[in-house]
Motif scaffolding. Structure first.
Motif, PDB file in Angstrom:
ATOM      1  N   LEU A  96       1.678   5.031   0.836  1.00  7.20           N
ATOM      2  CA  LEU A  96       1.300   6.161   1.674  1.00  7.20           C
ATOM      3  C   LEU A  96       2.112   7.375   1.230  1.00  7.20           C
ATOM      4  O   LEU A  96       3.345   7.312   1.204  1.00  7.20           O
ATOM      5  N   VAL A 119      -3.557   7.495   0.598  1.00 10.73           N
ATOM      6  CA  VAL A 119      -3.081   6.126   0.420  1.00 10.73           C
ATOM      7  C   VAL A 119      -3.583   5.589  -0.909  1.00 10.73           C
ATOM      8  O   VAL A 119      -4.645   5.994  -1.408  1.00 10.73           O
ATOM      9  N   PRO A 173      -5.277   0.364  -0.764  1.00 11.86           N
ATOM     10  CA  PRO A 173      -5.240  -0.277   0.559  1.00 11.86           C
ATOM     11  C   PRO A 173      -5.947  -1.626   0.547  1.00 11.86           C
ATOM     12  O   PRO A 173      -7.161  -1.709   0.728  1.00 11.86           O
ATOM     13  N   VAL A 201      -2.483   0.704   7.229  1.00 20.33           N
ATOM     14  CA  VAL A 201      -2.672   2.138   7.030  1.00 20.33           C
ATOM     15  C   VAL A 201      -2.951   2.821   8.360  1.00 20.33           C
ATOM     16  O   VAL A 201      -2.340   3.848   8.689  1.00 20.33           O
ATOM     17  N   ILE A 231       0.881  -1.159   0.000  1.00 21.51           N
ATOM     18  CA  ILE A 231       0.000   0.000   0.000  1.00 21.51           C
ATOM     19  C   ILE A 231       0.923   1.215   0.000  1.00 21.51           C
ATOM     20  O   ILE A 231       1.890   1.260   0.770  1.00 21.51           O
ATOM     21  N   LEU A 262      -5.455  11.229   7.273  1.00 28.50           N
ATOM     22  CA  LEU A 262      -5.796  10.669   5.974  1.00 28.50           C
ATOM     23  C   LEU A 262      -6.821  11.561   5.294  1.00 28.50           C
ATOM     24  O   LEU A 262      -7.861  11.880   5.871  1.00 28.50           O
TER      25      LEU A 262
END
Length: 254
Positions: free
Chosen positions: A16, A26, A29, A35, A14, A46
């Motif tokens: 970021l 992100v 995911p 996360v 994933i 986020l």
């Protein structure tokens, strides 16, 4: 922009991305827990979720993250991605306010028919279309489509960071060596990967220029790849060579 690969599931990454003020997004995911842990550890907020294609190992955590953080989810126009709040298509640009980031959307059919990538901030968020030293399997598309998609990506600036969806580099490299055993750049890259993995560090991102020097699926017009394809009866054109490489990779075990 800081770019961080988060290991997830068996061998997924994933991605970021976050700025210095703590605003983050992100990409793909496949599960929520990595996360959430990374956001907490880095004290990040986020702000958005970006999805490249519909496979469960890339979208499985998006629903939980959307509900918990109340953020938009950008995805290709594919009904199989029900969690999406915004659809994005080829040729569009995505401008985010937090974190401040702009991405161009490119359609790259091949792995799936609706696969897209996000290009911006010096990175290529490419899901399962392009891997380091490899490319995705053709689950829905054709060799013609996948080669055209890879050629679009190959035309990006060489310093673009390739942020792919899986830790496949070592296995891809073993196959690549059977195609171009004399490729010094490939051997150097594999030495680097061996060291990184021994230290339990990700082998990606890699620069696009490195991939152009090492990745056989981006090198279907190179002399050694053409020679390999000729020996395997598939040297007539680039699509036939790509198809032969992809078929050989599907059967490769080492």
């Amino acid at each position: 922009m800081h770019v961080v690969p988060l290991p997830a599931l068996a061998d997924n990454y994933i991605w970021l991305l976050h700025d210095d003020s703590g605003q983050a997004l992100v990409v793909d995911p496949g599960e929520a827990a990595p996360v959430e842990a990374a956001l907490a550890a880095r004290k990040l907020n986020l702000r958005a979720i970006l999805l490249t294609h519909h496979h469960a190992d890339h979208i499985g955590g998006a629903g939980q993250l959307r509900e918990r953080y109340d953020v938009p989810v950008y995805a290709p126009d594919d009904d199989r991605i029900g969690v999406a709040t915004h659809r994005v298509n080829d040729g569009q640009s995505l401008q985010l306010q937090q974190p401040a980031a702009r991405f161009d959307i490119m359609a790259v059919p091949g792995h799936t028919l609706s696969h897209i990538v996000y290009v911006g901030e010096g990175v290529l968020l490419c899901g399962d279309t392009l891997f380091s030293l490899g490319c995705g399997r053709l689950f829905e598309g054709t060799p013609t489509q996948m080669l055209a998609s890879l050629e679009r990506l190959a035309a990006l600036p060489g310093d673009t960071l390739v942020c792919c969806g899986h830790e496949y580099t070592a296995a891809n490299g073993r196959f690549a060596q059977t195609i171009e055993p004399a490729n010094a750049a490939l051997q150097q890259r594999l030495d680097q990967v061996t060291k990184l993995r021994a230290e339990q560090r990700p082998s990606v991102p890699a620069t696009l220029s490195s991939e152009l020097a090492c990745n056989p699926f981006l090198r279907v017009n190179s002399a050694e790849v053409i020679d390999w394809c000729r020996r395997h009866g598939a040297a007539n054109d680039a699509v036939a060579r790509f198809a032969a490489l992809r078929s050989a990779k599907d059967e490769f075990r080492a």
